[in-house]
Design an enzyme around this catalytic site. Structure first.
Site, PDB file in Angstrom:
ATOM      1  N   GLU A  44       0.825  -1.213   0.000  1.00  0.00           N
ATOM      2  CA  GLU A  44       0.000   0.000   0.000  1.00  0.00           C
ATOM      3  C   GLU A  44       0.862   1.267   0.000  1.00  0.00           C
ATOM      4  OE1 GLU A  44      -3.718   1.840   2.615  1.00  0.00           O
ATOM      5  OE2 GLU A  44      -2.118   0.755   3.637  1.00  0.00           O
ATOM      6  N   LYS A 117     -10.046   2.072  -2.315  1.00  0.00           N
ATOM      7  CA  LYS A 117     -10.244   1.553  -0.961  1.00  0.00           C
ATOM      8  C   LYS A 117     -11.607   1.966  -0.405  1.00  0.00           C
ATOM      9  CE  LYS A 117      -7.615   1.409   3.410  1.00  0.00           C
ATOM     10  NZ  LYS A 117      -6.316   1.823   3.998  1.00  0.00           N
ATOM     11  N   CYS A 154      -5.544  -2.807   2.669  1.00  0.00           N
ATOM     12  CA  CYS A 154      -5.273  -2.641   4.087  1.00  0.00           C
ATOM     13  C   CYS A 154      -6.513  -2.741   4.980  1.00  0.00           C
ATOM     14  CB  CYS A 154      -4.515  -1.341   4.332  1.00  0.00           C
ATOM     15  SG  CYS A 154      -3.547  -1.375   5.871  1.00  0.00           S
TER      16      CYS A 154
END
Length: 296
Positions: A44, A117, A154
């Protein structure tokens, strides 16, 4: 039956120099490709240190368009090496609108698309809500030359819903570009349990969905104690879990490493036949999951 394919995870340290990080990542990509990796993922926000440790408006200047200069350079590398790439970037969509985005490049250098995300944290030293607008592209799959893949980023990795939807889209492997680590003052007391929870979560994604799970984390300490920033010690441990949740390759917690793992889609087929979790889902009974909370 689909063909076997090989994935590569690049676990690396980062500096504040974006070009240095990009050059370093490309060197690792070349090494992974040399070792046989066909689909290679970076961690990331690999372009720099994990900047969300503080809230600073000036750090928005780190963002770039996607597609943009980084994807343009990496598309040339993908085409040269004949590999697909998963590239995590700080995306500037418009003035004041920014995303934490993964671009997927195919082996011919083309941009297959991107994933933004969806779950955005706001915790000490993880002040992401200050920087990132939640994703609006859903949970797409990408058909690379070698396999159909999905991406979560994440904080997404703690939500079974996102991984399940991605798997239902046909992904044979889900990549999880990640920046996760220990608060130094917590490591002695909670560190082992936190790492174990993280590893267990990825094994659970693999088991529940009958797919390969591939989180790729950064490594090293990033912080400025002299300026009141205690920093984070990123714990590495990039890994690949097979469709039955067995960890078939795992990196250490303090060094840069490249994992190259062969994935066999027949393992997903066999696992799903013998443990048919997808068959027995009761989607007729799941509407309550769309509520924020069911308690009083």
């Amino acid at each position: 039956m689909a063909n076997k394919f090989s994935i590569g995870l690049v676990q690396m340290k980062c500096t504040t120099n974006a070009e240095e990080n990009l050059d370093h990542a490309i060197a690792h990509i070349r090494e992974a490709a040399k070792r046989g990796a066909q689909i290679i993922s970076l961690h990331e926000l690999f372009h720099g240190e994990y900047f969300c440790r503080s809230e600073e408006a000036g750090l928005f200047d780190l963002a770039e368009s996607v597609p943009g200069p980084t994807t343009e350079r990496l598309s040339k590398i993908a085409r040269e090496l004949g590999v697909a790439l998963v590239v995590s970037l700080f995306e500037r969509r418009a003035a004041g609108v920014y995303h934490n985005t993964a671009a997927v490049l195919d082996a011919d250098g083309s941009l297959l698309g991107k994933y933004r995300k969806m779950h955005i944290p706001d915790d000490p030293l993880y002040y992401e809500k200050f920087y990132f607008t939640p994703g609006d592209l859903g949970f797409p799959n990408f058909d690379t030359r070698f396999a159909r893949i999905g991406v979560q980023i994440c904080w997404d990795q703690w939500y079974p819903e996102g991984s399940r939807i991605t798997a239902l889209g046909g992904a044979q492997v889900i990549f999880y570009p990640t920046s996760i680590g220990w608060h130094p003052h917590e490591k002695a007391e909670f560190g082992a349990a936190q790492l174990d929870a993280w590893r267990t979560m990825h094994r659970a994604h693999a088991i529940a969905n009958g797919i390969y799970a591939a989180p790729v984390n950064r490594v090293g300490y990033e912080g400025k104690p002299d300026k009141g920033d205690a920093g984070l010690e990123f714990w590495g441990h990039s890994l690949v879990a097979d469709p039955f949740g067995q960890i078939i390759s795992e990196a250490g917690e303090s060094q840069e490493e490249i994992l190259v793992v062969e994935c066999d889609p027949t393992k997903s087929e066999d696992t799903r036949r013998n443990w048919p979790f997808l068959r027995d889902r009761r989607i007729d009974a799941y509407p309550p999951i769309l509520n924020r909370w069911l308690g009083d």
